[in-house]
Design a protein around this motif. Structure first.
Motif, PDB file in Angstrom:
ATOM      1  N   VAL A 109      -3.328 -41.098 -35.190  1.00 33.89           N
ATOM      2  CA  VAL A 109      -2.928 -41.470 -33.837  1.00 33.89           C
ATOM      3  C   VAL A 109      -3.807 -42.593 -33.270  1.00 33.89           C
ATOM      4  CG1 VAL A 109      -4.262 -39.567 -32.796  1.00 33.89           C
ATOM      5  CG2 VAL A 109      -2.250 -40.442 -31.629  1.00 33.89           C
ATOM      6  N   HIS A 110      -5.082 -42.587 -33.597  1.00 31.57           N
ATOM      7  CA  HIS A 110      -5.980 -43.616 -33.047  1.00 31.57           C
ATOM      8  C   HIS A 110      -5.938 -44.929 -33.845  1.00 31.57           C
ATOM      9  CE1 HIS A 110      -7.070 -40.198 -30.845  1.00 31.57           C
ATOM     10  NE2 HIS A 110      -7.731 -39.631 -31.825  1.00 31.57           N
ATOM     11  N   VAL A 111      -5.252 -44.900 -34.956  1.00 35.27           N
ATOM     12  CA  VAL A 111      -5.057 -46.142 -35.702  1.00 35.27           C
ATOM     13  C   VAL A 111      -3.744 -46.796 -35.267  1.00 35.27           C
ATOM     14  CG1 VAL A 111      -4.727 -47.137 -38.006  1.00 35.27           C
ATOM     15  CG2 VAL A 111      -6.439 -45.353 -37.653  1.00 35.27           C
ATOM     16  N   SER A 344     -10.327 -41.871 -42.238  1.00 38.54           N
ATOM     17  CA  SER A 344     -10.508 -41.350 -40.879  1.00 38.54           C
ATOM     18  C   SER A 344     -10.335 -42.418 -39.802  1.00 38.54           C
ATOM     19  CB  SER A 344     -11.878 -40.687 -40.683  1.00 38.54           C
ATOM     20  OG  SER A 344     -12.812 -41.622 -40.205  1.00 38.54           O
ATOM     21  N   CYS A 345     -10.165 -41.965 -38.570  1.00 39.31           N
ATOM     22  CA  CYS A 345      -9.940 -42.891 -37.458  1.00 39.31           C
ATOM     23  C   CYS A 345     -11.159 -43.741 -37.160  1.00 39.31           C
ATOM     24  CB  CYS A 345      -9.503 -42.119 -36.210  1.00 39.31           C
ATOM     25  SG  CYS A 345     -10.662 -40.849 -35.689  1.00 39.31           S
ATOM     26  N   THR A 346     -12.294 -43.431 -37.779  1.00 38.24           N
ATOM     27  CA  THR A 346     -13.491 -44.257 -37.592  1.00 38.24           C
ATOM     28  C   THR A 346     -13.449 -45.483 -38.493  1.00 38.24           C
ATOM     29  OG1 THR A 346     -14.632 -42.149 -37.361  1.00 38.24           O
ATOM     30  CG2 THR A 346     -16.006 -44.108 -37.384  1.00 38.24           C
ATOM     31  N   CYS A 408     -11.202 -35.935 -43.556  1.00 36.35           N
ATOM     32  CA  CYS A 408     -12.046 -35.984 -42.367  1.00 36.35           C
ATOM     33  C   CYS A 408     -12.239 -34.579 -41.818  1.00 36.35           C
ATOM     34  CB  CYS A 408     -11.431 -36.874 -41.294  1.00 36.35           C
ATOM     35  SG  CYS A 408     -12.307 -36.795 -39.733  1.00 36.35           S
ATOM     36  N   LEU A 409     -11.176 -33.783 -41.857  1.00 31.73           N
ATOM     37  CA  LEU A 409     -11.312 -32.404 -41.396  1.00 31.73           C
ATOM     38  C   LEU A 409     -10.681 -31.396 -42.336  1.00 31.73           C
ATOM     39  CD1 LEU A 409      -9.108 -31.364 -38.340  1.00 31.73           C
ATOM     40  CD2 LEU A 409      -8.380 -32.920 -40.111  1.00 31.73           C
ATOM     41  N   GLY A 410     -10.067 -31.875 -43.408  1.00 34.76           N
ATOM     42  CA  GLY A 410      -9.578 -30.944 -44.417  1.00 34.76           C
ATOM     43  C   GLY A 410      -8.596 -29.907 -43.919  1.00 34.76           C
ATOM     44  N   SER A 426     -16.170 -40.833 -42.200  1.00 37.68           N
ATOM     45  CA  SER A 426     -15.632 -40.194 -40.999  1.00 37.68           C
ATOM     46  C   SER A 426     -16.712 -40.078 -39.922  1.00 37.68           C
ATOM     47  CB  SER A 426     -15.048 -38.830 -41.366  1.00 37.68           C
ATOM     48  OG  SER A 426     -16.036 -38.043 -42.006  1.00 37.68           O
ATOM     49  N   ASN A 427     -16.512 -39.210 -38.948  1.00 37.36           N
ATOM     50  CA  ASN A 427     -17.375 -39.201 -37.775  1.00 37.36           C
ATOM     51  C   ASN A 427     -18.131 -37.900 -37.539  1.00 37.36           C
ATOM     52  OD1 ASN A 427     -15.195 -37.556 -36.821  1.00 37.36           O
ATOM     53  ND2 ASN A 427     -14.107 -39.462 -36.390  1.00 37.36           N
ATOM     54  N   ARG A 428     -17.794 -36.854 -38.268  1.00 37.30           N
ATOM     55  CA  ARG A 428     -18.450 -35.568 -38.007  1.00 37.30           C
ATOM     56  C   ARG A 428     -18.966 -34.947 -39.288  1.00 37.30           C
ATOM     57  NH1 ARG A 428     -14.288 -33.836 -33.330  1.00 37.30           N
ATOM     58  NH2 ARG A 428     -15.511 -34.791 -31.661  1.00 37.30           N
TER      59      ARG A 428
HETATM   60  S1  SF4 Z   1     -11.550 -37.454 -36.285  1.00 36.92           S
HETATM   61 FE1  SF4 Z   1     -10.585 -37.085 -38.218  1.00 36.92          FE
HETATM   62  S2  SF4 Z   1      -9.186 -35.409 -37.747  1.00 36.92           S
HETATM   63 FE2  SF4 Z   1      -9.737 -36.319 -35.791  1.00 36.92          FE
HETATM   64  S3  SF4 Z   1      -8.145 -37.847 -35.417  1.00 36.92           S
HETATM   65 FE3  SF4 Z   1      -9.832 -38.870 -36.467  1.00 36.92          FE
HETATM   66  S4  SF4 Z   1      -9.248 -38.807 -38.618  1.00 36.92           S
HETATM   67 FE4  SF4 Z   1      -8.023 -37.298 -37.568  1.00 36.92          FE
END
Ligand code: SF4
Lengths: 469, 195
Positions: A109-111, A344-346, A408-410, A426-428
């Motif tokens: 969604v953020h891409v 990931s969105c990062t 990213c979150l599996g 990813s970010n987390r």
């Molecule tokens: S952080 Fe990971 S799980 Fe959350 S929107 Fe971004 S890619 Fe998807």
């Protein structure tokens, strides 16, 4: 001329629908993004109360968290399948546009927001997802909300919000060669902690920020939430305008130029003041690697894990080291990895993939390392394939996947097994984030690619200088 | 939303900082489309091992904490993902009140929308209570109207909460219904933007 204002104040004031003493403001929302995981209960709530979606035209949905990245036709997980079907049904029932799993606009969604031009300067943007802060890269006020708030926005196109305090994250000087936006934001969080932004909206300022590409800016704003801020943004400039020109959902021709003028006028005025300012010197920033279980537990590639006698929250650090299977004072370059995730969105936009590919080109993934690339959207995937980037990755031994959130979150089957260790863009790096018992190290795409070929972390600057190969 | 007025219950101490929502409820349980039934998965990876058996070394699994309903936590509780499944799982498990030195922003909003009372309390007091709560017999009485927390010996500690939040919790108001009373203002705003 009136008082000098920050972009945050300017956007806020333009969106107040109702203001009363002792209450939060009621803010109008210009763009609502929806995905399959945080929306079903919201739509159900509307149905139970007999309510409609007030502005389906300002709402846009996609599927990203659950989707398989190997074989789209086969969603084996029945519960995930039902969640996707539920989004399909809900968007149909309430008249909302959906970029479905086979749709050319599908993606994280953020891409896709920026890619389609739905994301624009000055807009208020919300999504039931904490990384909505990403859209702040365009000078939008964008933040994550919970499912009850999703329902509220669907029903009213507004949201109740306390007026935030403003935080200037000022980056002095310039980034050194080989140091990326990802390294900068990790260094910022390592320096100021995971909650310095709580209660604030951040604005990133300074030359180093404006020299970044829009992709780099998205990487920075994306991780604002990792510093505790719901939203982080960057004043729009010519790069912002040029990125958006010609995109599907922006005005065309003269109307665009008029819009562009409005956008540029949103930038923070000279002399505007913030509630708080923090400063970081870009020259000091080296490529970063996280060693622990939150994004502030992060050090330069030349560094080591902390020494237990020197840390403040000893128990937390000890637990993090144990979870990560690391010793204190262990050098970062000695950490061996068995998984690499580029996505990931990062960090899953075209330029991220290009940079990682430039490192991996002509080399091979180390034996025993499972490496995957998951483009952020179907659009990114197609563009990359046109440029032959997929071939570079595949030749090196990476798997080239369909777009989505993936490892990213599996939530789908892209999981790091218990005890597995992943270099991830990813970010987390939370416990269990990439899989129960999985160990995550946050890095830039370049650092992830370099780690893939060596099987442990290496300084990508030496790598590209030819010292390492 | 259910109204919150008073609550008496036993405290469970979770002395960890930055507890994120991935810990509160892991992603594999977010696929459900219901709002209920998430309590079984609360703190899943801490409560259960890889085979799904209860871990003996996690305090919440200990008999003495059965039925505890007030969570004492470390700073920045609820950081990370915006998943509202986090307050849903806490409430469904039986927690009614969380007391901590600080909370993450989105979690804070989500909790409020569901009638889960979050109380901010200075660290020194928290550590004292956590100690007392170690054996599972520490009972607190939380009174939202008067903004007080009282222990069994009668010691009273006050807390602050924005008046607006308090009113909503005390009355269990439905946010959307309240906002829809302002429908005219929303319409006016939209119309003004069209010109
Ligand atoms: S952080 Fe990971 S799980 Fe959350 S929107 Fe971004 S890619 Fe998807």
């Amino acid at each position: 001329m009136g008082k000098a204002k920050t972009i945050i104040e300017k956007i806020w004031e333009k969106h107040v629908v109702s203001r009363e003493e002792g209450k939060p403001d009621l803010l109008y929302i210009d763009q609502h993004l929806v995905h399959e995981v945080t929306s079903p209960q919201a739509f159900e709530g509307l149905r139970l109360a007999g309510r409609k979606v007030r502005r389906p035209d300002l709402t846009y949905a996609t599927m990203d968290h659950n989707v398989p990245t190997r074989n789209r036709d086969e969603v084996k997980d029945q519960i995930a399948k039902r969640q996707m079907e539920t989004l399909r049904d809900n968007t149909q029932e309430f008249g909302i546009k959906l970029a479905d799993i086979f749709h050319p606009d599908q993606g994280i969604v953020h891409v896709i927001g920026p890619q389609l031009g739905l994301t624009q300067p000055g807009k208020t943007i919300v999504c039931g997802d904490s990384h909505t802060s990403t859209h702040g890269a365009f000078g939008a006020l964008a933040f994550g909300i919970g499912t009850s708030e999703v329902e509220h926005v669907l029903a009213t196109q507004t949201i109740w919000q306390e007026r935030p305090k403003t935080l200037n994250v000022h980056v002095q000087g310039n980034l050194s060669p080989g140091v990326t936006a990802k390294d900068l934001i990790l260094a910022i969080i390592a320096k100021f902690g995971v909650r310095f932004g709580t209660g604030y909206v951040m604005e990133y300022t300074g030359d180093a920020i404006h020299k970044l590409s829009m992709e780099g800016r998205m990487t920075i704003c994306n991780m604002s939430i990792e510093g505790g801020a719901r939203a982080g943004l960057i004043s729009p400039d010519e790069k912002t305008v040029e990125f958006l020109r010609g995109r599907e959902y922006v005005p065309k021709g003269e109307a665009f130029d008029k819009k562009a003028e409005e956008w540029l006028a949103l930038a923070t005025d000279e002399g505007a003041t913030y509630d708080h300012t923090v400063v970081i010197n870009a020259e000091e920033v080296e490529p970063q690697v996280s060693w622990g279980t939150n994004p502030s537990m992060c050090v330069p590639i030349s560094g080591s894990t902390p020494s237990l006698d020197e840390v403040e929250h000893r128990d937390d650090v000890k637990r993090a080291l144990e979870y990560m299977g690391l010793e204190e004072n262990q050098s970062i370059t000695s950490i061996e990895i068995d998984h690499v995730f580029i996505g990931s969105c990062t960090n899953s936009r075209l330029s991220d993939l290009q940079k990682a590919a430039s490192i991996i080109e002509g080399k091979t993934v180390k034996d025993g390392v499972k490496a995957i690339v998951v483009p952020g959207s179907f659009g990114v995937k197609l563009e990359a394939e046109k440029l032959g980037i997929d071939q570079i990755f595949k030749a090196a031994g990476f798997e080239w996947r369909e777009s989505g959130c993936s490892m990213c979150l599996g939530m789908n089957d892209d999981i790091v097994p218990p005890g597995g260790r992943c270099a991830s863009t990813s970010n987390r790096n939370f416990e269990g984030r990439q899989g129960n018992g999985a160990r995550t190290h946050l890095v830039s795409p370049e650092m992830a690619a370099a780690a893939a070929t060596h099987g442990h972390f290496v300084d990508v600057r030496k790598f590209s200088a030819g010292v390492l190969n | 939303m259910e109204a919150f007025k008073k609550h008496d219950g036993f405290a469970f101490p979770l002395n960890r900082t930055n507890v994120d929502t991935d810990q509160i409820i892991p992603k594999q349980f977010l696929k459900r489309i219901e709002r209920t039934g998430f309590g079984a998965y609360l703190f899943y990876n801490w409560r259960f091992d890889n085979e799904g058996k209860k871990r003996a070394d996690f305090d919440l699994n200990k008999k003495q904490f059965d039925g505890s309903s007030i969570l004492l936590a470390g700073e920045n509780f609820g950081c990370g993902s915006s998943r509202e499944h986090a307050p849903w799982s806490l409430l469904d498990y039986g927690f009614k009140v969380i007391i901590a030195p600080s909370f993450a922003d989105i979690f804070h909003n989500n909790a409020l929308k569901n009638g889960l009372l979050l109380i901010q309390m200075e660290e020194k007091q928290m550590l004292e209570w956590m100690k007392q709560a170690e054996d599972g017999t520490f009972k607190l009485s939380v009174d939202l109207e008067n903004q007080t927390i009282t222990d069994e010996e009668g010691t009273v500690v006050g807390f602050s909460i924005p008046a607006y939040h308090k009113e909503k919790l005390l009355n269990g108001w439905d946010d959307i219904a309240l906002t829809l009373q302002l429908k005219k203002k929303i319409e006016d705003y939209e119309n003004a933007r069209l010109v």
